[in-house]
Design a protein around this motif. Structure first.
Motif, mmCIF file in Angstrom:
data_model
loop_
_atom_site.group_PDB
_atom_site.id
_atom_site.type_symbol
_atom_site.label_atom_id
_atom_site.label_comp_id
_atom_site.label_asym_id
_atom_site.label_seq_id
_atom_site.Cartn_x
_atom_site.Cartn_y
_atom_site.Cartn_z
ATOM 1 N N CYS A 128 9.329 -13.827 -1.612
ATOM 2 C CA CYS A 128 9.007 -12.214 -1.860
ATOM 3 C C CYS A 128 9.260 -12.074 0.430
ATOM 4 C CB CYS A 128 8.211 -11.534 -2.131
ATOM 5 S SG CYS A 128 7.847 -9.885 -1.839
ATOM 6 N N ASN A 157 7.361 -10.207 1.041
ATOM 7 C CA ASN A 157 6.209 -9.284 2.006
ATOM 8 C C ASN A 157 5.487 -10.021 1.051
ATOM 9 O OD1 ASN A 157 7.791 -6.794 2.899
ATOM 10 N ND2 ASN A 157 7.239 -5.969 0.544
ATOM 11 N N CYS A 158 5.778 -11.032 0.321
ATOM 12 C CA CYS A 158 4.144 -11.695 -0.445
ATOM 13 C C CYS A 158 4.513 -13.234 -0.958
ATOM 14 C CB CYS A 158 4.188 -11.706 -1.895
ATOM 15 S SG CYS A 158 4.249 -9.639 -2.110
ATOM 16 N N CYS A 214 10.296 -9.262 -6.617
ATOM 17 C CA CYS A 214 9.320 -9.621 -6.434
ATOM 18 C C CYS A 214 8.084 -8.798 -7.623
ATOM 19 C CB CYS A 214 8.763 -9.121 -5.395
ATOM 20 S SG CYS A 214 6.344 -9.655 -4.608
ATOM 21 N N CYS A 246 5.423 -6.542 -5.507
ATOM 22 C CA CYS A 246 6.097 -5.517 -4.527
ATOM 23 C C CYS A 246 6.599 -4.871 -5.423
ATOM 24 C CB CYS A 246 5.761 -5.564 -3.620
ATOM 25 S SG CYS A 246 6.867 -6.546 -2.485
ATOM 26 N N PHE A 306 10.176 -5.294 -4.426
ATOM 27 C CA PHE A 306 10.843 -6.430 -3.716
ATOM 28 C C PHE A 306 12.017 -6.315 -4.172
ATOM 29 C CE2 PHE A 306 12.897 -9.135 -0.874
ATOM 30 C CZ PHE A 306 12.862 -8.397 0.184
HETATM 31 ZN ZN ZN Z 1 6.542 -9.050 -3.242
#
Ligand code: ZN
Ligand code: ZN
Length: 812
Positions: free
Chosen positions: A527, A529-530, A545, A548, A550
């Motif tokens: 991901c 963001n993660c 994801c 989050c 995504f």
């Molecule tokens: Zn994420």
């Protein structure tokens, strides 16, 4: 007349603010006032009236909204306890306790518009030549605004301005360009929403002159008591003109009504519960405790299928008959429409149901009904523990071990523990029920903090299912390849299909494949963001994801090295369903997980289909493990439920034991005995072994010994402190500062572990480091955390970036 009052405001600061009371105004403790705060006007709760002249200049209250308290003395006390125990800002606690979101805070929100998406896209494709040119400051903050809105959805004005640095003029300009949309949420939500409802009006005996569609519609109306929302009528699939015709003929009227969870005002029907001796004695014990009118805690430990629910409901009906109030808390997934219908049948119009699928207005409406005393029985998820009932006699926490009782955002309270405190304040009885009590609750019961009532047998002498363990490592050796469905499980499913019985198959992982791996470079697709691998969702053709949300397209080539050798590894519930279709092409197979359940209705429909025998096999995640009582299910297959055992989390064994026991409990609830096939890679693990033997106390003893060695709850109080930032530098610097502070500060009797990278280092764009604190003394632990927060404030670490999670359930 007091001249000043203390007001708790819904902001992340753990203090109240002093305001001057205007001439002639009469605020009340527990009531709301509108006050100026910085550049805004906020609604807050009055916590104190006094005459102490503050040293700094104070501003004056703008308006008093309530002349009677919204939160009575008990709830005010409960709110202050939560703020104190969980180190949560008191204003945020009160906001959580009052489901009056729209009434509580005036808010302006922004959303990105189509043109904004395009502008953002254009900005992203500017080449490096464009980037080196001088770009105006204003344009940069505009792009920042668009980026924030595109990743976070809607945002409140205050946070958008803080995070983007854009001022009011910039935002106004963007609204004019139609890049973003501005909305005053408070104004919209204040207007009561209405629904159009069809009401049976005319003489229906004239039935001969109705065509089929008209008759269907009229019969539907008649069967629901003569009244139904138009939305519901549409589900009948009769043509639109049908309604128009019956309205023209005066048979049906259409009226506008305020929206809400409409409850018929029927009297409770006297449903008789048939109890065995154990249930009767449990009920008696609870009732005696209620009559004593003082605090009492009860842990009701009953094996799956032992009839705990009937005991609660019966006790609650007794409370209602005596003119007092009761609250029943249920886990998130527990409140299906069928359950609601049951509750209406038992409690009539006196029940209020609160669940997470309700709109803010519906919640507010139910809240007012409860406060007016129109509903004295409240059933709901986590936040129903704050229902403003008076003369509370009983709180029941069903499936008390369920993790959905813990709120994972501020204020991070645990509804079970809050229920116990509320019962103490009110002098009421709290009943915690479960087939797999949490270690904490069972420990408290053995220490005589709660009375322990056990229901050891299933109702009607039904037996607990036999559990057969299949060692998947052995299966691999025997078959020479990685199997998802073992030979044994396959054989048992086939036998059920032949006998026209039903099976449930649990795989506690959704999606198609959980990992995409590149064979050339060995990297996975993560991901943005993660620090989490993206899951492949085949039917939606996307990578998602699960932390989050995504989304990314399904890759054709490795994004790291460009190679074509991509492997989609592992199995999720979507793939399991496909595999089962392949093996049993004639079987009717359904699936329940967060991807197939788009709404409450769908969930109910699938369970209904299983119940009515329209499905042979139901595949799903832990959603299928909870509470359902379907008599035709004689086989439960566990394909994967032990993944947690490989994770660095001290509660992993407890969670696995609970899940296995709960899902096994779905088998054999009817007259035919049930069987469970449990596939595992951890066949020697005690959580698996004890679950297979239905041996709660064996598991409990072993797990307790482990917790005691490691100084984990229930032998110590625990807190998880997470320091987070979207820049790695800040996250490291801040956690370093706090780490040195913990080292320097004397704190006898408190163990501080960390700072260490959180097991999921990056989550929702934030880098995260954490500390785990353990102590025998809750008081010392909280005092240390309070001074830590004060130090963090001095060092200008934003309060929102230091998360203090008391009694944390997850250390991930
Ligand atoms: Zn994420
Ligand atoms: Zn690669």
């Amino acid at each position: 007349m007091p001249q000043f009052c203390e007001v708790a405001l819904p902001i992340p600061l753990g203090l109240t603010f002093t305001y001057r009371i205007a001439e002639g105004e009469l605020p009340v403790i527990g009531g709301r006032v509108l006050v100026p705060f910085r550049q805004q006007r906020l609604l807050g709760i009055v916590t104190e009236l006094h005459d102490r002249e503050p040293r700094v200049q104070t501003r004056t209250i703008l308006a008093v909204l309530d002349f009677l308290p919204l939160l009575d003395g008990h709830l005010m006390k409960l709110g202050k306890w939560i703020a104190d125990y969980y180190l949560a800002p008191v204003g945020e606690v009160f906001r959580t306790m009052l489901p009056l979101g729209a009434e509580f805070k005036r808010a302006v929100i922004y959303r990105i518009a189509e043109a904004g998406h395009m502008a953002l896209h254009a900005a992203g494709t500017l080449g490096s030549s464009a980037r080196s040119r001088r770009i105006p400051e204003e344009y940069l903050s505009e792009i920042k605004v668009l980026d924030l809105l595109s990743s976070r959805g809607e945002m409140r004005e205050a946070s958008l301005r803080t995070l983007s640095g854009a001022n009011k003029a910039v935002l106004a300009g963007m609204v004019r360009k139609k890049w973003i949309a501005r909305e005053d949420v408070s104004a919209k939500r204040d207007a009561a929403r209405t629904v159009r409802t069809a009401v049976l009006a005319g003489d229906v005996e004239d039935g001969k002159r109705l065509n089929d569609n008209q008759r269907t519609l009229i019969e539907m109306l008649a069967s629901t008591g003569g009244k139904l929302a138009l939305e519901k009528l549409r589900e009948l699939h009769v043509p639109r003109s049908t309604l128009e015709t019956v309205v023209r003929r005066g048979l049906v009227e259409v009226i506008e009504e305020p929206a809400g969870f409409h409850v018929s005002s029927t009297k409770p029907r006297s449903r008789e519960f048939e109890f065995n001796a154990a249930q009767r004695s449990a009920l008696q014990q609870i009732q005696q405790s209620i009559t004593a009118r003082e605090f009492g805690g009860v842990l009701l430990h009953g094996v799956t299928g032992s009839g705990k629910t009937a005991v609660y409901l019966s006790a609650m009906r007794g409370v209602l008959e005596s003119g007092r109030s009761a609250i029943l808390l249920v886990p998130e997934i527990g409140l299906t429409p069928a359950v609601a219908a049951d509750l209406h049948e038992i409690f009539g119009g006196q029940v209020a149901i609160l669940h997470s699928g309700m709109s803010n207005d519906e919640r507010a409406e139910q809240w007012h009904r409860i406060r007016r005393g129109e509903a004295r029985i409240v059933v709901g998820t986590r936040s129903a523990v704050f229902a403003p009932v008076s003369d509370l006699a009983l709180i029941v926490v069903d499936e008390e071990h369920d993790s959905s009782y813990k709120q994972e955002e501020a204020p991070r309270y645990h509804a079970r523990d809050v229920a116990v405190v509320r019962a103490k304040i009110a002098g009421a009885v709290v009943v915690l029920g479960s087939a797999t009590p949490s270690l904490e609750s069972y420990f408290n019961a053995t220490k005589k903090k709660y009375a322990l009532i056990e229901l050891r047998d299933r109702v009607e002498q039904r037996s607990l299912p036999d559990v057969e363990i299949v060692d998947m490592r052995q299966e691999f050796q025997d078959t020479g390849s990685e199997q998802v469905i073992s030979r044994k499980l396959s054989e048992e499913i086939k036998a059920r299909l032949d006998r026209q019985e039903q099976a449930m198959i649990l795989l506690n992982r959704r999606g198609y494949s959980p990992v995409v791996l590149c064979r050339a470079c060995g990297k996975t697709l993560e991901c943005q963001n993660c620090a989490i691998a993206l899951t492949h969702h085949k039917s939606d053709r996307k990578m998602q994801c699960h932390y989050c949300g995504f989304l990314a397209p399904v890759p054709q080539k490795c994004i790291h090295c460009g190679s074509d050798y991509l492997y989609f590894l592992g199995t999720g519930s979507e793939k399991l369903e496909e595999l089962l279709h392949g093996i049993f092409p004639a079987a009717r197979i359904g699936r329940l997980d967060r991807d197939t359940v788009r709404g409450r209705q769908h969930f109910e429909r699938v369970l209904g289909a299983l119940h009515n025998g329209e499905l042979d096999v139901l595949v799903g995640t832990q959603m299928i493990a909870k509470g359902h009582d379907i008599h035709g299910v004689t086989l439960v297959g566990v394909v994967g439920a032990d993944m947690a055992l490989g994770m660095p989390d001290f509660r992993a064994a407890e969670r696995t034991f609970q899940l296995l026991t709960q899902v096994a409990g779905r088998a054999g609830r009817g007259p035919t005995p049930g069987k469970v096939v449990l596939q595992t890679y951890f066949q020697d693990h005690y959580a698996v072994q004890y679950a297979a033997r239905h041996d709660f106390s064996g598991f409990y003893e072993k797990e307790l010994r482990f917790r005691s060695w490691m100084h984990y709850p229930p032998y110590s109080s625990l807190a998880n402190v997470v320091v987070r930032s979207d820049t790695l530098d800040d996250a490291l610097r801040w956690s370093g500062l706090l780490g040195r502070w913990f080292e320097k500060t004397r704190h006898e009797g408190i163990r501080v572990l960390g700072p260490a990278p959180a097991p999921i280092l990056r989550l929702k764009k934030d880098y995260r480091y954490h500390f785990v604190l353990k102590s025998q003394s809750r008081g010392k632990l909280n005092a240390l955390l309070r001074s830590m927060l004060a130090f963090a404030g001095q060092e200008k670490i934003p309060r929102t970036q230091v998360i203090v999670d008391i009694d944390a359930l997850w250390l991930m």
